[in-house]
Design a protein around this motif. Structure first.
Motif, short mmCIF file in Angstrom:
data_model
loop_
_atom_site.label_atom_id
_atom_site.label_comp_id
_atom_site.label_asym_id
_atom_site.label_seq_id
_atom_site.Cartn_x
_atom_site.Cartn_y
_atom_site.Cartn_z
N VAL A 204 0.88 -1.12 0.04
CA VAL A 204 0.07 -0.02 0.01
C VAL A 204 0.97 1.25 0.04
O VAL A 204 1.56 1.55 0.91
N GLU A 205 1.05 1.87 -1.07
CA GLU A 205 1.85 2.96 -1.41
C GLU A 205 0.94 4.40 -1.23
O GLU A 205 -0.04 4.42 -1.80
N ASP A 206 1.74 5.60 -0.60
CA ASP A 206 0.99 6.80 -0.44
C ASP A 206 2.09 7.79 -0.92
O ASP A 206 3.25 7.77 -1.05
N ASN A 207 1.60 8.84 -0.96
CA ASN A 207 2.29 10.20 -1.14
C ASN A 207 2.32 11.16 0.02
O ASN A 207 2.29 12.51 -0.20
N GLY A 208 2.30 10.50 1.27
CA GLY A 208 2.06 11.27 2.16
C GLY A 208 3.19 12.14 2.94
O GLY A 208 4.32 12.17 2.37
N ILE A 209 3.16 12.37 4.30
CA ILE A 209 4.32 12.73 4.93
C ILE A 209 5.61 12.10 5.24
O ILE A 209 6.77 12.60 5.41
N GLY A 210 5.56 10.83 5.04
CA GLY A 210 6.68 10.14 5.24
C GLY A 210 6.91 9.89 6.70
O GLY A 210 6.61 10.37 7.68
N ILE A 211 8.05 8.74 6.74
CA ILE A 211 8.25 8.30 8.33
C ILE A 211 10.02 8.43 8.24
O ILE A 211 10.57 7.85 7.37
N GLU A 212 10.48 9.05 9.28
CA GLU A 212 11.87 9.10 9.64
C GLU A 212 12.52 7.45 9.75
O GLU A 212 11.49 6.69 10.17
N GLY B 26 8.65 13.23 3.55
CA GLY B 26 8.10 14.29 2.53
C GLY B 26 7.87 13.82 1.25
O GLY B 26 7.04 14.46 0.43
N LYS B 27 7.96 12.49 1.04
CA LYS B 27 7.49 11.98 -0.54
C LYS B 27 6.67 10.88 -0.32
O LYS B 27 5.98 10.46 -1.22
N GLY B 28 6.63 10.18 0.97
CA GLY B 28 5.43 9.23 1.27
C GLY B 28 5.98 7.95 1.77
O GLY B 28 7.18 7.63 1.90
N SER B 29 5.22 6.80 2.07
CA SER B 29 5.66 5.75 2.48
C SER B 29 4.93 4.43 1.78
O SER B 29 3.76 4.45 1.18
N THR B 30 5.49 3.27 1.84
CA THR B 30 4.95 2.18 1.24
C THR B 30 5.09 0.89 2.12
O THR B 30 6.01 0.50 2.76
N PHE B 31 4.01 0.45 2.58
CA PHE B 31 3.78 -0.62 3.52
C PHE B 31 3.66 -1.77 2.90
O PHE B 31 2.83 -2.13 1.80
N PHE B 32 4.64 -2.97 2.99
CA PHE B 32 4.52 -4.33 2.50
C PHE B 32 4.28 -5.08 3.35
O PHE B 32 4.48 -5.13 4.70
N PHE B 33 3.56 -6.25 3.06
CA PHE B 33 3.05 -7.40 3.83
C PHE B 33 3.07 -8.61 2.94
O PHE B 33 2.68 -8.66 1.80
N THR B 34 3.45 -9.80 3.83
CA THR B 34 3.41 -11.01 2.89
C THR B 34 2.22 -11.86 3.65
O THR B 34 2.00 -11.71 4.81
N ILE B 35 1.70 -12.60 2.68
CA ILE B 35 0.23 -13.60 3.24
C ILE B 35 0.20 -14.59 2.34
O ILE B 35 0.78 -14.80 1.18
N PRO B 36 -0.06 -16.01 3.06
CA PRO B 36 0.03 -17.06 2.12
C PRO B 36 -1.06 -16.84 0.91
O PRO B 36 -2.14 -16.53 0.83
N ARG B 37 -0.32 -17.26 -0.31
CA ARG B 37 -1.38 -17.72 -1.46
C ARG B 37 -1.98 -18.83 -1.79
O ARG B 37 -1.69 -19.90 -1.14
N ALA B 38 -3.24 -18.63 -2.02
CA ALA B 38 -4.17 -19.78 -2.25
C ALA B 38 -3.83 -20.45 -3.35
O ALA B 38 -3.45 -20.03 -4.71
N ARG B 39 -3.84 -21.76 -3.41
CA ARG B 39 -3.56 -22.61 -4.63
C ARG B 39 -4.69 -22.67 -5.44
O ARG B 39 -5.92 -22.23 -5.05
N GLU B 40 -4.43 -22.97 -6.81
CA GLU B 40 -5.46 -22.69 -7.84
C GLU B 40 -6.64 -23.64 -7.52
O GLU B 40 -7.70 -23.50 -8.22
N VAL B 41 -6.21 -24.69 -7.15
CA VAL B 41 -7.05 -25.73 -7.23
C VAL B 41 -8.45 -25.54 -6.08
O VAL B 41 -9.27 -26.19 -6.17
N GLU B 42 -8.17 -24.65 -5.28
CA GLU B 42 -9.08 -24.17 -4.14
C GLU B 42 -10.16 -23.72 -4.74
O GLU B 42 -10.13 -22.87 -5.70
N SER B 43 -11.31 -23.80 -4.24
CA SER B 43 -12.54 -23.06 -4.64
C SER B 43 -12.52 -21.37 -4.30
O SER B 43 -11.88 -20.95 -3.17
N ASN B 44 -13.17 -20.80 -4.91
CA ASN B 44 -13.36 -19.22 -4.56
C ASN B 44 -14.17 -18.88 -3.33
O ASN B 44 -15.10 -19.86 -2.91
#
Length: 609
Positions: A534-542, A590-608
């Protein structure tokens, strides 16, 4: 003498004797000697010399010519008796036939002898002499009558053609060799006889004999030198012994108890750990029937009979025992233990029994179960306490907030400006306190069971978030990529995660047009997770605060007009960690922040979802 002459010399001798016979016949006839016997006698020598080396046909031709000369000579000398002339010719032909037949027989024997000699020489040259094995022609007493080059090389006595039995057989094997010679001449053949020959230097070497009788007095003996084979066998036995010792020592150093049985169901090895586990001398088990050996240590088990029945059944059906827990009772010289028993059949027969000490593991498992139970009880009590405390705290806060509102509404015109500010501050503080309590409850309630995770359509979740935040997104440029991959987790918590990060990006943004971009990294990860951002153009973080912001109630912006309690990112971190992922931030002031996170990916064989 004629046999030692070449053909030319032999012809000259015959011609000379022929001339002498003619001259002698004429001379003696003038002297009054009767012509008929005179010619017959004088011509015997050239006739004999001429036909002695000729074969039958050539001899007859020579005799016929000699008879014709004699007849002519007799006629010239005045002899005309037909009977005598015929008798003389017949005698010449008979004498020639005798010599021709004898010569022909002699030459045939000579030719046969030459062929046999040539074959023998060829055999000696191509087979007998160059043979790699020792070959001896021997008599009934074992005396060597003839031997090949291999014999001379191995045994020695290079200048001697024959050897006595005692000269080439080891003294300790002489009697056995004599017995084998008797068998050879009685049964016509011997095979696979192993004994020792002896060289001229009295050095013994092993051989393997094979013999064939040729006649009643002669046999051929083949001896294959086994020196290299015996040396290889000796080295193999030494190597096998060394490796056996190494393996036995290695097995003895194992923490597991090992018992090995052979196809006859006898114990061939038990390591030292077995004796340590059961408090017995392991030597009492080795060489004993497996069932009897088990009876010597099985009494240490708490459930000995059930163990015995299971083992007997596995042995009879030749099946594996993957795992069986055995409790060893304490006794004199024996500690209380918990052993895991495994039994594996060997493909060639027999079994390998393992006894693994899992006493400490079982103790740790029991402690872990106890600690888990205690933790669950503590969590239940803590959650109960949190709800009770929050209820008790929220009730007076609601009262303070409500009465502050009543005072502002009913007594606003009776209060001065300072009193109104006091009441507004009291009302805002009460509301913030209530929100803090709600955030605490939300953070404490985040506990998920991975078994309940489901397949989540991430694209649909973002659509729901946009719909929920419709008011707050007014005047905000929210960009969501249209190929977000599905994930596996809690749909409610994933919705809350994206919502908190988007709200956080809007709150801490000082730009005229706040921009928020939601996407994912398409590079495949080896741990089965997918990375969102999730990327923004906000105040940023030291940089020094980029770890601290994920703590509870950490609010780094000093502006009071920024709403919130500072628990949002702590809740996000808790949600990500409950899904087995990680969360981090890259930011520039002054330029913004980008928050990264990882989460398990679902296998294609699983139902929606």
């Amino acid at each position: 003498m004629a046999n030692g002459l070449n053909p030319t010399e032999r012809a000259i001798v015959v011609a000379i004797t022929f001339v002498i016979a003619v001259v002698l016949s004429v001379t003696l006839d003038k002297a009054g000697v009767p012509a008929f016997p005179l010619v017959a006698a004088t011509f015997v020598v050239p006739l004999a010399l001429g036909t002695r080396v000729l074969r039958l046909r050539a001899g007859l031709s020579f005799a016929f010519g000699m008879a014709a000369v004699q007849v002519v000579l007799l006629i010239l000398l005045g002899e005309s008796n037909p009977g005598g002339l015929v008798a003389l010719c017949a005698g010449d032909l008979a004498l020639s036939a005798i010599f021709g037949a004898l010569n022909q027989r002699k030459q045939s024997r000579s030719a046969r002898w030459r062929r046999a000699s040539a074959l023998k020489e060829r055999h000696d040259k191509e087979t007998f002499e160059p043979a790699l094995n020792i070959y001896h022609f021997i008599d009934r007493e074992g005396t060597v009558l003839r031997r090949n080059e291999a014999s001379r090389t191995a045994i020695g006595h290079l200048t001697r053609r024959s050897l006595q039995l005692s000269e080439y057989v080891h003294p300790e094997d002489t009697d056995r060799m004599k017995a084998e010679l008797i068998r050879l001449f009685e049964r016509e053949e011997i095979r696979g006889v192993k004994l020792r020959f002896m060289s001229e230097e009295r050095k013994a070497f092993p051989v393997e004999l094979r013999g064939t009788r040729i006649t009643d007095r002669l046999a051929v003996l083949e001896a294959r030198d086994r020196s290299r084979e015996d040396e290889l066998e000796r080295r193999m036995m030494e190597t096998e012994a060394r490796y056996r010792i190494l393996i036995e020592k290695a097995i003895d150093t194992l923490d597991s108890g090992i018992i090995i049985t052979d196809p006859r169901q006898e114990v061939v090895w038990a390591n030292a750990t077995i004796g340590h586990f059961f408090g017995i001398d392991r030597d009492r088990l080795i060489g004993v029937d497996a069932k009897r050996a088990r009876s010597r240590y099985m009494g240490a088990f708490e459930e000995a009979q059930s163990f015995s029945d299971a083992v007997e059944k596995a042995v009879e059906s030749n099946e594996r025992i993957e795992s069986m827990t055995c409790h060893v009772r304490p006794s004199l010289g024996r500690e209380e233990r918990v052993l895991e028993y495994r039994s594996i059949p060997i493909e060639t027969g027999g079994r390998i029994d393992h006894f693994i000490d899992v006493t400490e593991l079982k103790r740790l498992e029991a402690n872990l179960r106890e600690n888990t139970d205690n933790l669950e009880k503590s969590n239940e009590k803590l959650e109960e306490f949190s709800h009770v405390v929050s209820h008790d705290l929220k009730e007076p806060l609601r009262t303070i907030e409500a009465f502050s509102g009543f005072l502002l509404e009913d007594y606003h015109d009776k209060l001065d400006e300072e009193g109104v500010d006091y009441l507004n501050t009291l009302k805002r503080t009460s509301g913030r306190m209530r929100q803090l309590i709600n955030d605490l409850l939300s953070l404490a309630s985040i506990h998920m069971d991975t078994a309940s995770f489901e397949r989540i359509n991430t694209q649909r979740v973002l659509e729901d978030v946009q719909e929920d935040l419709e008011v707050r997104l007014q005047g905000v440029n929210l960009q969501v990529v249209d190929d977000l991959p599905p994930v596996k987790g809690s749909k409610v918590r994933v919705h809350e995660l994206f919502s908190n990060l988007i709200v956080n990006a809007i709150k801490y943004n000082d730009k005229a047009l706040p921009t928020v971009r939601v996407g994912w990294q398409k590079e495949a990860r080896n741990d089965g997770t997918v990375t969102f951002f999730v990327e923004d153009n906000g105040i940023g973080i030291e940089e020094r605060y980029q770890e601290r912001i994920f703590g509870i109630f950490e609010k780094l912006n000093p502006r009071e007009d920024v709403e919130g309690t500072g628990a949002g990112l702590a809740i996000c971190k808790r949600i990500v960690e409950e899904h087995g992922g990680k969360i981090w931030v890259n930011s520039e002031v002054g330029k913004g922040s980008t928050f990264f996170f990882t989460i398990p990916r679902a296998r294609e064989v699983e139902s929606n979802a």
